[in-house]
Every structure is written in C-alpha cells, then in structure tokens.
Design an enzyme around this catalytic site. Structure first.
Site, PDB file in Angstrom:
ATOM      1  CB  CYS A  45      -0.908  -0.023   1.215  1.00  0.00           C
ATOM      2  SG  CYS A  45      -0.020  -0.316   2.739  1.00  0.00           S
ATOM      3  CD  GLU A  50      -3.145   0.730  -4.173  1.00  0.00           C
ATOM      4  OE1 GLU A  50      -4.278   0.241  -4.041  1.00  0.00           O
ATOM      5  OE2 GLU A  50      -2.382   0.924  -3.210  1.00  0.00           O
TER       6      GLU A  50
HETATM    7  P1  NDP Z   1      -9.682  -6.169  -1.722  1.00  0.00           P
HETATM    8  O1  NDP Z   1      -9.589  -4.889  -1.023  1.00  0.00           O
HETATM    9  O2  NDP Z   1     -10.931  -6.420  -2.493  1.00  0.00           O
HETATM   10  O3  NDP Z   1      -9.504  -7.383  -0.674  1.00  0.00           O
HETATM   11  C1  NDP Z   1      -9.007  -7.271   0.633  1.00  0.00           C
HETATM   12  C2  NDP Z   1      -9.804  -8.165   1.571  1.00  0.00           C
HETATM   13  O4  NDP Z   1     -11.173  -7.766   1.616  1.00  0.00           O
HETATM   14  C3  NDP Z   1      -9.825  -9.616   1.164  1.00  0.00           C
HETATM   15  O5  NDP Z   1      -9.817 -10.440   2.309  1.00  0.00           O
HETATM   16  C4  NDP Z   1     -11.151  -9.720   0.436  1.00  0.00           C
HETATM   17  O6  NDP Z   1     -11.602 -11.026   0.350  1.00  0.00           O
HETATM   18  C5  NDP Z   1     -12.025  -8.864   1.292  1.00  0.00           C
HETATM   19  N1  NDP Z   1     -13.221  -8.332   0.647  1.00  0.00           N
HETATM   20  C6  NDP Z   1     -13.436  -8.090  -0.669  1.00  0.00           C
HETATM   21  N2  NDP Z   1     -14.643  -7.511  -0.854  1.00  0.00           N
HETATM   22  C7  NDP Z   1     -15.206  -7.376   0.372  1.00  0.00           C
HETATM   23  C8  NDP Z   1     -16.435  -6.822   0.863  1.00  0.00           C
HETATM   24  N3  NDP Z   1     -17.331  -6.264   0.039  1.00  0.00           N
HETATM   25  N4  NDP Z   1     -16.680  -6.849   2.188  1.00  0.00           N
HETATM   26  C9  NDP Z   1     -15.785  -7.375   3.040  1.00  0.00           C
HETATM   27  N5  NDP Z   1     -14.594  -7.912   2.641  1.00  0.00           N
HETATM   28  C10 NDP Z   1     -14.306  -7.899   1.338  1.00  0.00           C
HETATM   29  O7  NDP Z   1      -8.410  -6.307  -2.615  1.00  0.00           O
HETATM   30  P2  NDP Z   1      -8.068  -7.285  -3.826  1.00  0.00           P
HETATM   31  O8  NDP Z   1      -7.417  -8.484  -3.282  1.00  0.00           O
HETATM   32  O9  NDP Z   1      -9.266  -7.508  -4.691  1.00  0.00           O
HETATM   33  O10 NDP Z   1      -7.006  -6.403  -4.620  1.00  0.00           O
HETATM   34  C11 NDP Z   1      -7.461  -5.356  -5.457  1.00  0.00           C
HETATM   35  C12 NDP Z   1      -6.611  -4.134  -5.303  1.00  0.00           C
HETATM   36  O11 NDP Z   1      -6.661  -3.681  -3.955  1.00  0.00           O
HETATM   37  C13 NDP Z   1      -5.135  -4.311  -5.560  1.00  0.00           C
HETATM   38  O12 NDP Z   1      -4.848  -4.295  -6.915  1.00  0.00           O
HETATM   39  C14 NDP Z   1      -4.559  -3.147  -4.818  1.00  0.00           C
HETATM   40  O13 NDP Z   1      -4.658  -1.992  -5.618  1.00  0.00           O
HETATM   41  C15 NDP Z   1      -5.467  -2.997  -3.617  1.00  0.00           C
HETATM   42  N6  NDP Z   1      -4.904  -3.616  -2.405  1.00  0.00           N
HETATM   43  C16 NDP Z   1      -4.454  -2.781  -1.421  1.00  0.00           C
HETATM   44  C17 NDP Z   1      -3.877  -3.334  -0.293  1.00  0.00           C
HETATM   45  C18 NDP Z   1      -3.342  -2.475   0.804  1.00  0.00           C
HETATM   46  O14 NDP Z   1      -2.483  -2.943   1.551  1.00  0.00           O
HETATM   47  N7  NDP Z   1      -3.833  -1.266   0.988  1.00  0.00           N
HETATM   48  C19 NDP Z   1      -3.718  -4.761  -0.121  1.00  0.00           C
HETATM   49  C20 NDP Z   1      -4.262  -5.541  -1.191  1.00  0.00           C
HETATM   50  C21 NDP Z   1      -4.835  -4.960  -2.290  1.00  0.00           C
HETATM   51  P3  NDP Z   1     -11.238 -11.941  -0.928  1.00  0.00           P
HETATM   52  O15 NDP Z   1      -9.882 -11.592  -1.387  1.00  0.00           O
HETATM   53  O16 NDP Z   1     -11.322 -13.296  -0.348  1.00  0.00           O
HETATM   54  O17 NDP Z   1     -12.281 -11.610  -1.954  1.00  0.00           O
END
Ligand code: NDP
Length: 492
Positions: free
Chosen positions: A283, A384
C-alpha cells in the site's frame, strides 16, 4: 493437496457450506491446498462462537493475563517464524528473505501490546459539580472482524490482533482467499499457546459472502480492514447500517520526492526499495517518483539501469530480489497498466513486460518497470497499480513538488530526499500523508502509527493509540455527597 478447515473454537471445523477453494502458488500456478468457502451459515456460526467467547472465560482474564498470553504467543510465533514465512511465500510469491524478516519481528509487536494491555487508560476528571467524582474507563468493543489482504497476510493481521486482544476483544480473521493458510496456522499456534476457545477464530472464503456478511452482522462490533479503497468504501457503507466502528487502511499512490541537494546514492536505494520492494505490491509503494528538473535525466537513467539489474525469480532463493505477482488477477492488472501508461504517452525506460523464469515458466513474474515523462494527471500517476511500476515525474521547485505530491485522491505515505534539514521538515509538514519518511522509505513499526489521509484510510494502526481503536470509553459519575437537590435541574 492438503485440505484445511475453518478454525473455530480452537478446532479445525468443516464448513456448513461443504465448499472448498483451491490455494495456488503464484510462482508455479499449481494448486497446493484447499480451504473452505464459508457460507452465511458459517459466518453466523463463527460470530456466535466469538460472541460467546467475549462473554465467557476470556472476559474474566485480567490485563496481566492477556499480557502474559501475548508474550507467550509472540515467543511461539517467533519459534515458527521460518514456517510461517514459508507458508506466505507459497501463497503470495513474496521473497522468503522479506517474509522471514517480518515474521521474526512479530514477537516484538506482541510484547509491545502486552505492555500496553496493562498501561493505565482511564482518566479522572475535574467536573463542574463539587461533590462528584468522575472517571473514565476504556472497555473492549466485543467481536472484531479483521479482514486482511494477500500482500502481507500475517503482518497486517498482527497489526490488528495485538491491540485487539490486548484490549480484551475477540477476533475473527477473514484472510484474502489468495492467502488463507498462513492465517489458519497462526490461529492454531494461538490455540496451542492457551487462548480460550473462540477468542481467535478464522473464516475463509471469498470477500462475498463471508467478508460482506461480517460487515453487516449485528454481533460484530468493529471491522478492521486493510485492502483496496473501493472495498474500504463498500465496507464503510455496509458497516454504517449498524454503526459499527471501522478502521480502514487502504490504497496509495505515494510520492517519493528527490531534491537536487539529496545524497543521490542513498536516494536511489530508497527509490528502488519504495517501488520494487515486494514487487511494488504494498500500500505504501513509492509509485510516483518526483524528481527535481536539474537531476531528472540522471535519476531516470540510473533508475532504469538499476531496474534492469534487478534479479527477478524464485522467491525461495536468498539471492532473488523480486518474486512474483500474487495472483493472476493482479498480474493482468499490472500488465494492463503498462499498456495504459504507454498509450498515455509515458516513456518506457525499463521493463514493461512479463518475465519467464527458468523452471517456473508459468510463474506470474513481471520485470521492474520505469516510466519517465509522466504527467501527474495521467492514469498511471493517479491510480493504484499495486505492482512494480515507477512513474517518474519532473518538478521545478519545492512548491511545485508539494503541489504535485498532494494532487492525489490518496494520502498514505511520502518520501523526501534532501540534504537540507530545514527543507525536509518544511516539506514534511506540507504533505497530506499519514506517514512521511525523510531520507528513508518503507519503514513501519509497532511503536508509531500508520494510516492514511484522504482516501487512503480511516483510523490508525500501531502505536499506543491503536488501543483506542479497539475500545469504547465509559464515563462514570460517582456521588460524594452532591445528592439530587433539584430533580428538574441536573446542574444543581
Ligand atoms: P480487496 O480490497 O478487495 O480485498 C481485501 C480483503 O477484503 C480480502 O480479504 C477480500 O476477500 C475482502 N473483501 C473483498 N470484498 C469485500 C467486501 N465487500 N466486504 C468485506 N470484505 C471484502 O483487494 P483485492 O485483493 O481484490 O485487490 C485489489 C486491489 O486492492 C489491488 O490491486 C490493490 O490496488 C489494492 N490492495 C491494497 C492493499 C493495501 O495494503 N492497501 C492490499 C491488497 C490490495 P477476498 O480476497 O477473499 O475476496
């Protein structure tokens, strides 16, 4: 292929859904395990367990007991550091050397919150009435759902678990479906260390339904989330319906600013660490590199040279400098942004393509990529990517650097490279970001806060104040002879 189950009441428990999801190693793209895809009924079951635990034996534990547990747990985690690091590398393709380094620090996080568990938290207050004592106490919230992403599954869980348990909450972890196993093993170690049943449960599966169900469940008091800004927004809206407490650590497009008076040798290392460390999947990635015009060409050339020299390959090897992208979806996203940047007119200086690694031909590898001549209004500078793509942007003077740095929906972090101490603090004070690194980058730790301004988040993790994020304050009024003199005038 090993099958895992949900972790509820200190036991691996088959899901009511009966469904399982594969977990895949991104370096080889082979599935090596499967975990439950929890249903709404599973969520109800896990929340009931956590709620019962909150009201049960755990509520009788003194702060000293919780502190002792955290210290023991930290020690046990330290003893399993290599194993936990290995599990994460298998799940997300990050470097073993980074994951081991992280895991070895976990005991210190738990020791820190063990200390804070026993620190005084209340106040006594000089109220306006003479014969009245007022004091405040801070109490745990209840059931906390820790929803975590795939990039540093355990570190981002530790940031939540330490203060949540220190304050006396119970925790349900919902790891990303990409990286669930390390979290399951973590909970197993907590159980072995003597945590009562239900205090730390793990539910696995997709964000929808298991994540979304947690955000709306009436018996969940707080959502502690790390992930994308769009999911953070969805969580905040969903949690708003029952007015849950939320803390959100979200995305970034952090500026890493190099002034002409910087020590360039040191700064170059910081730029590389900022955007190519962890394959840019952090992040806090320093994805916008702002360089003063007088040194711009030199920095671009040197950054390109260093990017080309980075050893991309097997994340298990100690000599590898960049591992894989964590999932096929993320890999597609990174490659797509390379095309977007080219189409926007950014100049490709290094990388810009995937990489084939011998023996891991199906692995999700991308070459470290540098784009120069990026304008801050371009998509590649505003959105991002979460991958190894540096956008190098030119600025004229200090005011211009600050303007460009702050021209972003995000405000997670920023780096400032300069040999002028006055400038370093002046610029730091003007940056709208939750963390500023002066002549360093990508440092975090338990003793200070981490979180975002603007759309990079709500609330702070780490540091002493993190405990406030996991407690409610109660104000207690004690009559010492004031009496109820006038029932219709509470001021009397
Ligand atoms: P998400 O933000 O969607 O996922 C993070 C977590 O939230 C996972 O455990 C996911 O579950 C869960 N989740 C997803 N949708 C919901 C919801 N509506 N309600 C509650 N929980 C939910 O990230 P992604 O893995 O899809 O990655 C997408 C983008 O997010 C990346 O390309 C990056 O830009 C950003 N990202 C940012 C991070 C940071 O550290 N700030 C970390 C990771 C990603 P599940 O994966 O099982 O669907």
């Amino acid at each position: 292929m090993q099958r895992y189950e949900l972790f509820i009441d200190n036991k691996f428990t088959a899901p009511l859904s009966g469904e399982y999801l594969p977990v895949t190693n991104p370096a080889t793209q082979t599935a090596f395990a499967e975990v439950p895809n929890a249903s709404l009924a599973d969520v109800d079951r896990v929340v009931a367990s956590s709620r019962a635990a909150f009201e049960g034996e755990w509520s009788e534990w003194r702060a000293a007991d919780r502190a002792a547990f955290l210290i023991d747990f930290g020690r046990a985690i330290g003893e399993h550091a290599e194993e936990l690091a290995q599990l994460q590398v298998d799940e997300n393709g990050k470097l073993i050397r980074e994951m081991v380094g992280q895991a070895k620090l976990f005991p210190e996080y738990f020791n820190y919150y063990a200390g804070l568990a026993q620190a005084p938290t209340g106040t006594t207050n000089a109220v306006h009435l003479k014969a009245m004592l007022n004091y405040t106490v801070r109490e745990p919230l209840g059931v906390v759902a820790a929803i975590t992403p795939w990039n540093s599954p355990l570190l981002l869980l530790v940031w939540k678990l330490g203060p949540a348990l220190a304050a006396g909450n119970t925790v349900i972890a919902k790891p990303s479906e990409v990286t669930p196993i390390s979290t399951l093993r973590f909970a197993e170690i907590a159980a072995e260390t003597g945590l009562p049943e239900g205090v730390f449960n793990v539910i696995t599966g997709y964000g929808n339904p298991s994540g979304t169900a947690l955000t709306t469940h009436p018996d969940v008091a707080k959502i502690a989330f790390t992930g994308s800004t769009s999911t953070g927004q969805a969580i905040m809206s969903a949690a708003g319906k029952s007015l849950k407490s939320v803390s959100l650590e979200l995305g970034g497009k952090s500026p890493n600013i190099v002034f002409e008076d910087a020590d360039l040798e040191v700064a170059m290392n910081g730029l590389v660490a900022g955007i190519f460390g962890a394959s840019g999947q952090t992040c806090m990635a320093g994805s916008r590199i702002l360089v003063q015009e007088s040194i711009y060409d030199r920095v671009v050339e040197e950054l390109g040279r260093r990017a080309d020299a980075i050893k991309v390959g097997d994340p298990q090897k100690e000599t590898t400098e960049m591992g894989t992208i964590a999932s096929p979806q993320q890999y597609e996203k990174v490659l797509e942004y390379i095309e977007i940047a080219k189409n926007e007119g950014a100049r490709l200086v290094a990388g810009g393509r995937s990489e084939t690694v011998e023996g891991m031909e199906r692995g999700l590898f991308v070459r470290p990529t540098v784009f120069a001549d990026v304008d801050n209004s371009m998509q590649i500078a505003q959105e991002e990517v979460f991958g190894p793509i540096a956008s190098v942007i030119k600025f004229t003077d200090e005011a211009d650097a600050i303007r460009i740095a702050n021209d972003s929906q995000f405000g997670l972090a920023a780096g400032v490279w300069t040999g002028n101490p006055q400038r370093s603090h002046r610029v730091a004070s003007k940056l709208r970001a939750g963390t500023v690194w002066i002549n360093n980058y990508r440092k975090t730790g338990y003793a200070t806060s981490f979180g975002g301004y603007k759309q990079s988040g709500v609330g702070r993790e780490n540091g002493a104040d993190a405990l406030r994020e996991y407690t409610e304050e109660k104000s207690v009024w004690v009559d010492m002879g004031q009496g109820v003199k006038d029932p219709f005038n509470p001021r009397a």
